[in-house]
Design an enzyme around this catalytic site. Structure first.
Site, PDB file in Angstrom:
ATOM      1  N   ASP A   1     -64.650  37.509  15.225  1.00 55.11           N
ATOM      2  CA  ASP A   1     -64.326  38.042  14.039  1.00 55.11           C
ATOM      3  C   ASP A   1     -62.777  38.347  13.766  1.00 55.11           C
ATOM      4  OD1 ASP A   1     -65.382  39.768  11.652  1.00 55.11           O
ATOM      5  OD2 ASP A   1     -64.215  41.167  12.603  1.00 55.11           O
TER       6      ASP A   1
ATOM      7  N   GLU B   1     -62.144  33.477  12.953  1.00 54.39           N
ATOM      8  CA  GLU B   1     -61.484  33.447  11.388  1.00 54.39           C
ATOM      9  C   GLU B   1     -60.185  33.554  11.760  1.00 54.39           C
ATOM     10  OE1 GLU B   1     -64.464  36.206   8.594  1.00 54.39           O
ATOM     11  OE2 GLU B   1     -63.511  37.297  10.351  1.00 54.39           O
TER      12      GLU B   1
END
Ligand code: CA
Length: 651
Positions: free
Chosen positions: A333, A362
């Site tokens: 994340d 990400e």
């Protein structure tokens, strides 16, 4: 500014001693249990032993002994198995609240106390024979992102253990029409990896009130090294959640499906009362020079991966999940919050377990960070991190329109201006001589060294799901059959592009989240998969299944180096906007097909396209897929239906 912005006894956090051992927290044998806490800046530390996870009075309370390297240690003789414990530090003149410690590997309900367990008691039957599925190339992966509750909550799932890890162990479940659901559905669809949304212990669901049926995505980390309790059948028993998590992994592995875990070491649910703060105040978090906490997560704090003991913490936690829980991949994340060096060291550590373990994330942050840009593990820096991939927001937004501007349509609905970005997606964000990088939406240069460093997708849990985005942004007058064509075209581009394809669960069932953008705490009725849609949209499911099978059968779509693509992937000049066409030739990557022609027509009208005259077979006509070929085609032009992909091959 806070009272935890600077060390007390040290000049800076960088001066904290580093502990080399891998035995922090608790070391259990039947004869003796030794507790170790890394807490360099505290003046005293207590260890308390409790009979269970809720009783108020400890059965033992001792002061731990200070050792070298910031360690506090205490050993109890006798068998402590089944007991609970907490640490408490005296810091800057006060006793902080009790904590299970940041390294706890077993906890009771709601993660407030840690537990002494023998991990061999947590293994399900046959666990010693559990093996991760063999993967040759990262590009062979087809990832399916799934929330544990979404998978089973709907009544039409036919699953008994709704919302639990054990839902994955139920075979033979069907929807109202007798079609496969649950794990059999995943197997039928043909995906290779299930990416489980956060399933470490998170904070915001009260594990003792399952009747509230509350929902959360889980990006609110509490105990990183422990499975979430609300997904277990008994959160009070520390062994139950561990065993049932392993049963989930085991059931997926038996179906040949690998398991990716979504990890969120970049921030904690809160910093003031986190286990990090309660053991080494300030150290685990990044601050600006004035002491303000960094907030690149958008959640009020961010961790300082570049500090040695934070980096080791993350690496050891990931190794625990890979070794103890047999996890096959990790999704990071907001990976841009991590520093590049930490990501490289995680890769090196995982390579010692199994180099086929996936790492992707990400490649951005959720705000500015005290960490200098050049050190951030962002998308533009994946070329410095071999074996790490970044999500292509470039391709995602080219296909369906900008994520933030919900009314903006994308390529699949006929919006012009995204053709070069679609080509950028086809080539896996690597350098290719036929792409004008100045016209790519977010990246003016290729960032991947190889397609194995990019994850291609059109939707994930964030923002509107595919059908909701299409419904809001599609040109007026779009019918449901138009919507289906947009959907199928988008996923055909994802699955015929070079790179690692990624699907959000339920898109194959025409999932809708009723227009809600970020459903992180929406009720199950909005989030859950409706398996009866498999009957209503049978041809959509069949198309997805056949598309996945096509990719798996044809290595031409899975080239994992740039040189091979230079030699085997060539774009045609379509001489019209909103059309991308390319040929994969000379049995690319050992493919059984000599030549493959792929055309994407984003226009809302049929097009004609000049193509090389060959004895082609049509494998995909936009609504059906057959690897044997639907029909022959030996003309020098091709009619492509509106908002559709066509795939032709020469055997
Ligand atoms: Ca929890």
């Amino acid at each position: 500014m806070s009272q935890y912005d600077t060390p007390i006894h040290y000049e800076s956090f960088a001066d904290y001693p580093v502990y080399d051992g891998s035995d922090l927290e608790v070391n259990y044998t039947r004869a003796k249990t030794t507790f170790k806490l890394w807490s360099p800046d505290s003046d005293d530390v207590k260890i308390r032993i409790y009979r269970d996870c809720e009783s108020a009075i400890p059965i033992e309370s001792r002061n731990m002994q200070k050792k070298d390297d910031g360690i506090w240690e205490y050993s109890f003789s006798g068998d402590l198995k089944g007991r609970f414990y907490t640490f408490q530090i005296f810091f800057n003149g006060e006793w902080l609240p009790e904590t299970p410690g940041a390294y706890a590997t077993a906890v009771g309900a709601n993660g407030k106390r840690a537990a002494v367990v023998d991990f061999r008691d947590t293994d399900p039957d046959g666990w010693e024979n559990d093996r991760r599925p063999i993967r040759k190339s990262f590009c062979d992966s087809i990832i399916y992102e799934l929330h544990i509750r979404d998978f089973s909550m709907s009544p039409d799932s036919g699953i008994k253990n709704k919302g639990k890890y054990l839902a994955f162990t139920e075979e033979g479940t069907v929807n109202s029409h007798g079609q496969k659901t649950g794990i059999d559905h995943l197997e039928e669809l043909g995906i290779t990896h299930v990416h489980i949304m956060p399933a470490y212990d998170f904070a915001t669901i009260d594990e003792l009130k399952p009747e509230e049926n509350r929902y959360n995505w889980g990006y609110d980390p509490l105990n990183y090294n422990v499975p979430e309790g609300s997904y277990s059948t008994n959160p009070r028993n520390p062994c139950t959640r561990i065993r049932e998590f392993k049963q989930m992994v085991q059931a997926l592995h038996k179906k040949g499906i690998s398991v990716v875990m979504d990890v969120v070491y970049n921030h904690t649910y809160m910093w003031e009362n986190s286990n990090f703060t309660r053991t080494a105040p300030g150290y685990y978090y990044r601050q600006y020079p004035d002491g303000t906490y960094g907030n690149a997560s958008g959640c009020g704090n961010e961790t300082a991966s570049e500090r040695e003991m934070v980096r080791r913490y993350i690496i050891n936690s990931i190794l625990l999940w890979a070794k103890e829980y047999h996890i096959d991949g990790f999704r990071f994340d907001l990976m841009g919050i991590y520093d590049i060096e930490t990501m490289k060291q995680i890769r090196a550590a995982l390579d010692t377990v199994d180099p086929s373990i996936l790492m992707y994330g990400e490649g951005w942050t959720g705000g500015d960070s005290p960490l200098p840009y050049e050190q951030r593990a962002v998308k533009a820096h994946v070329n410095m991190m071999d074996g790490v991939a970044a999500f292509s927001d470039d391709l995602r937004d080219a296909l369906k329109g900008n994520w933030g501007n919900i009314h903006e349509p994308g390529f699949v609905c006929g919006r012009q201006g995204y053709d070069e970005t679609v080509k950028f997606g086809v080539t896996g964000a690597t350098k290719h001589p036929q792409i004008h990088y100045g016209l790519v939406n977010y990246s003016n240069a290729p960032y991947a060294n190889s397609p194995a460093q990019v994850v291609n997708y059109v939707s994930c849990h964030d923002d509107l799901c595919l059908n909701d985005k299409l419904a809001i942004s599609a040109p007026g007058g779009s019918s449901e059959s138009d919507m289906i064509r947009y959907n199928l075209l988008a996923q055909t581009i994802v699955l015929t592009s070079q790179g690692i394809p990624f699907l959000y669960a339920g898109e194959e069932l025409m999932r809708s989240k009723k227009g809600v953008h970020n459903t992180y705490q929406s009720p199950d009725s909005i989030n859950q998969l409706y398996y009866d849609n498999k009957y209503a949209y049978k041809h959509v499911f069949e198309y997805y299944k056949n598309l996945i099978a096509l990719r798996k059968a044809h290595p031409a779509f899975r080239m994992d180096n740039r040189e091979m693509m230079d030699n085997h992937l060539h774009f045609l000049d379509p001489r019209q906007a909103c059309v991308v066409a390319f040929i994969l030739d000379n049995n690319a990557n050992g493919d059984s097909w000599n030549r493959i022609l792929v055309v994407y027509n984003g226009n809302r009208h049929n097009i004609g396209l000049e193509i090389p005259k060959e004895n082609w077979w049509v494998a995909c006509n936009g609504s059906q897929i057959s690897q044997k070929g639907l029909f022959k085609w030996n003309n020098d032009y091709l009619n492509v239906p509106a908002n559709s992909a066509m795939i032709l091959f020469k055997p």
